[in-house]
Write a protein that holds these residues in place. Structure first.
Motif, PDB file in Angstrom:
ATOM      1  N   PRO A   1       0.844  -1.203   0.000  1.00  0.00           N
ATOM      2  CA  PRO A   1       0.000   0.000   0.000  1.00  0.00           C
ATOM      3  C   PRO A   1       0.875   1.248   0.000  1.00  0.00           C
ATOM      4  N   GLU A   2       0.312   2.372  -0.448  1.00  0.00           N
ATOM      5  CA  GLU A   2       1.168   3.547  -0.679  1.00  0.00           C
ATOM      6  C   GLU A   2       1.820   4.099   0.586  1.00  0.00           C
ATOM      7  N   GLU A   3       1.221   3.816   1.756  1.00  0.00           N
ATOM      8  CA  GLU A   3       1.852   4.320   2.983  1.00  0.00           C
ATOM      9  C   GLU A   3       3.104   3.524   3.369  1.00  0.00           C
ATOM     10  N   LEU A   4       3.359   2.425   2.651  1.00  0.00           N
ATOM     11  CA  LEU A   4       4.590   1.662   2.890  1.00  0.00           C
ATOM     12  C   LEU A   4       5.436   1.747   1.615  1.00  0.00           C
TER      13      LEU A   4
ATOM     14  N   GLU B   1       3.604   2.794  10.633  1.00  0.00           N
ATOM     15  CA  GLU B   1       2.819   2.192   9.552  1.00  0.00           C
ATOM     16  C   GLU B   1       3.071   0.687   9.493  1.00  0.00           C
ATOM     17  N   TRP B   2       4.350   0.332   9.629  1.00  0.00           N
ATOM     18  CA  TRP B   2       4.681  -1.098   9.561  1.00  0.00           C
ATOM     19  C   TRP B   2       4.211  -1.856  10.798  1.00  0.00           C
ATOM     20  N   LEU B   3       4.261  -1.167  11.952  1.00  0.00           N
ATOM     21  CA  LEU B   3       3.849  -1.838  13.196  1.00  0.00           C
ATOM     22  C   LEU B   3       2.441  -2.430  13.069  1.00  0.00           C
ATOM     23  N   ALA B   4       1.572  -1.703  12.329  1.00  0.00           N
ATOM     24  CA  ALA B   4       0.193  -2.171  12.182  1.00  0.00           C
ATOM     25  C   ALA B   4       0.123  -3.510  11.473  1.00  0.00           C
ATOM     26  N   ARG B   5       1.195  -3.857  10.732  1.00  0.00           N
ATOM     27  CA  ARG B   5       1.169  -5.111   9.954  1.00  0.00           C
ATOM     28  C   ARG B   5       1.973  -6.216  10.615  1.00  0.00           C
ATOM     29  N   ILE B   6       2.367  -6.010  11.841  1.00  0.00           N
ATOM     30  CA  ILE B   6       3.268  -6.977  12.491  1.00  0.00           C
ATOM     31  C   ILE B   6       2.522  -7.815  13.528  1.00  0.00           C
ATOM     32  N   ASP B   7       2.762  -9.121  13.471  1.00  0.00           N
ATOM     33  CA  ASP B   7       2.081 -10.024  14.418  1.00  0.00           C
ATOM     34  C   ASP B   7       2.871 -10.140  15.712  1.00  0.00           C
ATOM     35  N   LEU B   8       4.181 -10.224  15.561  1.00  0.00           N
ATOM     36  CA  LEU B   8       5.015 -10.489  16.726  1.00  0.00           C
ATOM     37  C   LEU B   8       6.183  -9.517  16.720  1.00  0.00           C
TER      38      LEU B   8
END
Ligand code: GTP
Ligand code: MG
Length: 555
Positions: free
Chosen positions: A102-105, A144-151
Motif C-alpha cells: 500500500p502507498e503508505e509503505l 505504519e509497519w507496526l500495524a502489519r506486524i504479528d510479533l
C-alpha cells in the motif's frame, strides 16, 4: 477466521450515513481515519500467510546485527555511527509471494532478502529503523509497519533498557501484538540486569515474558550467561505452526475491533444519552420565551403603525377597502396595497429578525450542554430561521388584507349586514306609509270629508322617515370598527399567524431530524453488538507473548 475488515466496512458505511447529516463531527471523522486499518494479510499474495516478526527497539541496540546473524550474511546495514537504518529490511522465504505494498509503505524504503530455509518458510522477519529516531518520517514509517506486524521482538541493551523509548510503544500496543524480548549487547551485560528486565516486564503485564540474551559481537566475548540466539531462532521456528499464527492474527483483529467499538461508542454518545433532554422539548422552551418576548415587543410597533396609518392615510385605507369590496377604483402601483406591504415590514422589523436568530443560537448553546452533536439540529432549523422574516412578513400582509376585507367578527358582520338592509328598508317603508297618508288625506279633502293635510303632517312625516333611517344608520356606525382598530387587529392576527406557521415548520424539521437521529442510534447500537470476536483460548506458548494484565504498573 474472524475478520475485522468486514466490520470496519460496516462501521464506515454507518459513519458515511451519519456524517452526511452532520451527526458525526469532523474531528470524529478524522479519528476514524486515524484508526489502524493496515493488517499483515495485505502484505502477501496467495494463500501462504507467514507470521510477520518485527525487530524493534532503540538506536544501535543491534536490531540489524540480529537480522544479519539470522540470515548469515550482511543483509541489513549495521553501523557504528547512528542512526544507521533509515529503511526496512525484510527477510523471507523465496516461495512467499509479496503483494504490491500500500502507498503508505513505500517500496523504495524496503530491502527484501530471500532465503530457502524451509524451517522459516512461514516467518517474515523485518528489521526496522530505530523507534527513537529523530527523523519524524522514520518514526511514521515504523508505525505504519507496526500495524502489519504479528510479533514484535523488542531488542534492548543492558545499558539503556530502563529508559528506552520503546516502552511507550509497549504501553500503547501491548495488546496489539505478541511480544518477545532480546537483551542484545549481552557481552556488556550482567545477570541482575536480565532479572530486572523480567521484573519490569512482569509489572508491565507479561506473566512469564520470554527474554533472550544475545551478543552479536564477533567474537562474542565474555558473556554472563550463554548466548541464547539459537534458542530465539528455535522459538521462531516453533511458532510457525499454523495454530500460533492464527492466534496472533486473532490478537490483531481483536485490537482493531476494540478500536472500532471505542470509536462507535463515542460516536453513539453524540447521538444522545438517555438522560439528555429531547431536542424538541428543549426547543419548545426556547420558542416559548421567544414567542412571549416577540408578542410583547411587537405590540408597540403594531399600535404605532396602525395609528399612524389610520390618521395619516385613512383615506387611502378607505380607498383600499372600497377596492377590496369592488366598489371603488382598483389599487394602482405604489398605492394602498403597496403600503400594506410596507406596514408588514415595519411590524416584523429587524429586531424581530434578530430575536429569531438569537433563539436558534440559544438552542444550540443548550444542546452543547448535553452530549448531543448540535450541528444537525441547528442545520435542520437554520434555513427556516433564515427565511423567517420574509415568510412572516408575507403572512402578516396576507392576514391583514383578509381581516381588512372582512372587518369585525362574524356576529358583527351579520348584524351590520342586517342594519345595512334596515338603513334602506325602514326609510322606504316610512316613505311608503307617508305616501299612503298623503293619498288618503288628499282623497278625503277632495271629497269634503276632511281638511287638507297641514304642516304638522309634513313635519311628523319627515321625522318618521328621518328616524327610520337614522336609527339603523347610527347603530351601524356604532358597530363599525375604527380604521385604527381594524389595522391593529389585522396586524395582531398576522403576527399570531406568522408565529404559528413558524413554530409548525420548526416542529416538522426537528421531528425529521430526531427521527434520523433515532434511526442512526438504533443501527449504530445494533452494529456495536456485532463488533465482537468469539473468545479464543491462547495456547501456553502464545500466552507468554501476551500482555495478560494490561492495567498493571508500567516502568
Ligand atoms: N559489543 C556489541 N556490539 C554490538 C552487538 N550487536 C551489535 N553491535 C554493534 O552495535 C552497532 C549498532 O548495531 P546495529 O545492528 O546497527 O544496531 P541497530 O539497532 O540496527 O541500529 P539502528 O539501525 O541505528 O537503530 C554496530 O556497530 C554493531 O556492530 C553486541 O551484541 N555487542
Ligand atoms: Mg539498524
Amino acid at each position: 477466521m474472524p475478520d475485522h475488515r468486514e466490520q470496519r466496512r460496516a462501521v464506515q458505511q454507518w459513519l458515511q450515513r451519519a456524517a452526511a447529516h452532520g451527526w458525526v463531527t469532523p474531528e470524529h471523522e478524522a479519528a476514524f481515519a486515524q484508526l489502524e486499518s493496515g493488517h499483515a494479510e495485505e502484505l502477501f499474495r496467495g494463500t501462504v500467510r507467514p507470521l510477520v516478526v518485527g525487530l524493534f527497539g532503540g538506536t544501535g541496540v543491534g536490531k540489524s546485527s540480529l537480522l544479519n546473524r539470522l540470515v548469515g550474511q550482511p543483509l541489513a546495514r549495521t553501523g557504528v555511527q547512528r542512526p544507521t537504518s533509515h529503511e526496512l529490511t525484510a527477510w523471507l522465504h523465496e516461495d512467499v509471494d509479496l503483494a504490491e505494498l500500500p502507498e503508505e509503505l513505500p517500496a523504495d524504503r524496503l530491502t527484501v532478502g530471500r532465503h530457502q530455509d524451509d524451517g522459516l518458510r512461514d516467518v517474515m522477519l523485518l528489521d526496522m529503523p530505530d523507534i527513537d529516531s529523530t527523523a519524524e518520517e522514520n518514526r511514521a514509517l515504523v508505525f505504519e509497519w507496526l500495524a502489519r506486524i504479528d510479533l514484535l521482538v523488542y531488542v534492548v541493551s543492558p545499558e539503556r533498557y530502563r529508559d528506552d523509548v520503546g516502552w511507550s510503544v509497549l504501553r500503547q500496543r501491548g495488546q496489539r501484538h505478541g511480544w518477545l524480548f532480546a537483551m542484545n549487547h549481552w557481552d556488556s551485560g550482567h545477570l541482575t540486569q536480565r532479572d530486572d528486565l523480567v521484573q519490569l516486564l512482569q509489572s508491565a503485564g507479561f506473566g512469564d515474558p520470554l527474554v533472550f540474551c544475545t551478543s552479536c559481537r564477533t567474537p562474542p566475548g565474555e558473556l554472563p550467561s550463554p548466548d541464547e540466539f539459537d534458542a530465539l531462532v528455535a522459538y521462531l521456528r516453533d511458532l510457525r505452526a499454523a495454530h500460533e499464527i492464527a492466534e496472533l492474527t486473532r490478537l490483531g483483529h481483536a485490537a482493531r475491533l476494540a478500536d472500532l467499538r471505542g470509536w462507535l461508542q463515542h460516536a453513539l454518545a453524540g447521538l444522545g444519552r438517555p438522560d439528555d433532554p429531547a431536542p424538541d422539548e428543549l426547543w419548545q422552551q426556547h420558542w416559548q420565551r421567544f414567542e412571549d418576548s416577540l408578542r410583547e415587543g411587537l405590540d408597540f410597533p403594531i399600535r404605532t403603525a396602525a395609528s399612524r396609518l389610520a390618521h395619516r392615510e385613512g383615506s387611502v385605507i378607505r380607498d383600499w377597502l372600497s377596492a377590496l369590496r369592488g366598489s371603488g377604483p382598483p389599487a394602482e402601483q405604489g398605492g394602498p396595497l403597496n403600503r400594506l406591504h410596507e406596514l408588514a415590514e415595519q411590524v416584523w422589523d429587524d429586531w424581530a429578525a434578530t430575536r429569531t436568530g438569537e433563539t436558534l443560537d440559544a438552542f444550540e448553546l443548550s444542546l452543547r450542554r448535553t452530549s448531543l452533536v448540535p450541528q444537525p439540529l441547528r442545520q435542520a432549523l437554520a434555513p427556516i430561521i433564515e427565511d423567517a422574516p420574509g415568510q412572516a412578513r408575507r403572512t402578516v400582509e396576507t392576514t391583514l388584507r383578509t381581516s381588512l376585507a372582512r372587518p369585525g367578527n362574524a356576529l358583527q358582520r351579520v348584524a351590520r349586514r342586517g342594519l345595512g338592509f334596515l338603513t334602506v328598508a325602514l326609510p322606504v317603508a316610512a316613505l311608503g306609509w307617508v305616501a299612503w297618508g298623503v293619498l288618503r288625506g288628499y282623497y278625503e279633502a277632495t271629497t269634503g270629508s276632511a281638511a287638507y293635510l297641514g304642516s304638522e303632517f309634513a313635519v311628523h312625516s319627515g321625522l318618521v322617515v328621518l328616524f327610520a333611517w337614522l336609527i339603523p344608520f347610527g347603530l351601524d356606525r356604532l358597530l363599525r370598527p375604527s380604521l385604527e382598530q381594524l389595522v391593529t387587529r389585522g396586524l395582531q392576527a398576522g403576527v399570531a399567524a406568522a408565529l404559528e406557521q413558524l413554530a409548525e415548520r420548526c416542529r416538522t424539521a426537528l421531528t425529521a431530524a430526531q427521527r434520523q437521529q433515532a434511526a442512526l442510534r438504533e443501527s449504530g447500537t445494533e452494529l456495536l453488538g456485532k463488533l465482537t470476536l468469539g473468545r479464543g483460548t491462547a495456547s501456553a506458548a502464545v500466552q507468554r507473548l501476551l500482555v495478560t494484565s494490561p492495567e498493571s504498573h508500567e516502568p
